[in-house]
Design a protein around this motif. Sequence first.
Motif, short mmCIF file in Angstrom:
data_model
loop_
_atom_site.label_atom_id
_atom_site.label_comp_id
_atom_site.label_asym_id
_atom_site.label_seq_id
_atom_site.Cartn_x
_atom_site.Cartn_y
_atom_site.Cartn_z
N MET A 176 11.08 34.91 -30.20
CA MET A 176 10.42 35.22 -31.47
C MET A 176 11.10 36.33 -32.26
SD MET A 176 6.43 35.02 -30.28
CE MET A 176 5.82 35.34 -31.92
N ALA A 177 11.57 37.35 -31.57
CA ALA A 177 12.08 38.55 -32.26
C ALA A 177 13.52 38.34 -32.71
CB ALA A 177 11.98 39.75 -31.34
N SER A 178 13.84 38.84 -33.90
CA SER A 178 15.22 38.80 -34.38
C SER A 178 16.05 39.81 -33.59
CB SER A 178 15.26 39.15 -35.86
OG SER A 178 14.90 40.52 -36.06
N PRO A 179 17.38 39.65 -33.55
CA PRO A 179 18.22 40.63 -32.84
C PRO A 179 18.02 42.07 -33.33
CG PRO A 179 19.50 38.67 -33.37
CD PRO A 179 18.17 38.51 -34.05
N ALA A 180 17.84 42.23 -34.64
CA ALA A 180 17.63 43.57 -35.19
C ALA A 180 16.31 44.16 -34.71
CB ALA A 180 17.66 43.52 -36.72
N THR A 181 15.27 43.35 -34.72
CA THR A 181 13.96 43.80 -34.23
C THR A 181 14.03 44.14 -32.75
OG1 THR A 181 12.78 42.47 -35.87
CG2 THR A 181 11.55 43.13 -33.90
N GLY A 182 14.72 43.29 -32.00
CA GLY A 182 14.84 43.52 -30.56
C GLY A 182 15.51 44.84 -30.23
N LYS A 183 16.52 45.21 -30.99
CA LYS A 183 17.22 46.48 -30.74
C LYS A 183 16.32 47.68 -30.97
CE LYS A 183 21.93 44.90 -31.73
NZ LYS A 183 23.10 45.03 -32.65
#
Length: 231
Positions: A176-183
Amino acid sequence: LFMKFNQNNVGTIEDANAVALEEMIAPVQALKNVIVTVAIYDNLIDYYFARGNHAMVKEYGAKAMATGEAFTETYYRLAYTLYYQDKNVAEAMKVIEAGLKYGPNNATTNLKLSICYAEGKKAYAAKDFATAISYFSKYTTAFGGSDRAFAWQGFANYEAKKYPEALKAFQTVKKMASPATGKIYYPNLDALIAFAKNPAAAAPAIQNGLAETETNEALVDGAIILFDLGK
């Protein structure tokens, strides 16, 4: 009596309308007209809710629920009062579940999600992971579109050493989470997933970006409210 009710059911109820409606309760009940009785209760709940009279909201809310025909809005206002004013989580959740069984209501559903998220975080902070899991599970069951809720659910299961459940939640977050959100929010999610798949080595500590970020968001929201109030 029905004509009198309609004359006093003017959308925004003023004091005179409320008095007239309260005077109608006994004669309408004598006629065994449940629908009009419940409509009167609902209008009075709306009136007292808007004025912060929590005791009367609870009184008329209980009476409306006792009829078995309470409006969906009644369940919402009663649960809201029980949770935010009385801090009675258990009773608020009972009213919410009763209301959602009676019929769908977006406000009631959103209130349930807010309570589950807030109480889940409180339980997690207190290291009561079983309670946190329960609340976040209720959240994700009711609404499956929040990577944050799944992350908290995963964190609680991970801390409770329930690794298969944690893995399932973490994998959902990953999708669900974008790579940017995940970071930002879940900087070592991959390491947590790898360990949950094979919990043989030392467990990596959770790097939880949500804890600080959401605290900051709450402070900002509070500051905006105070600004709007001129404080």
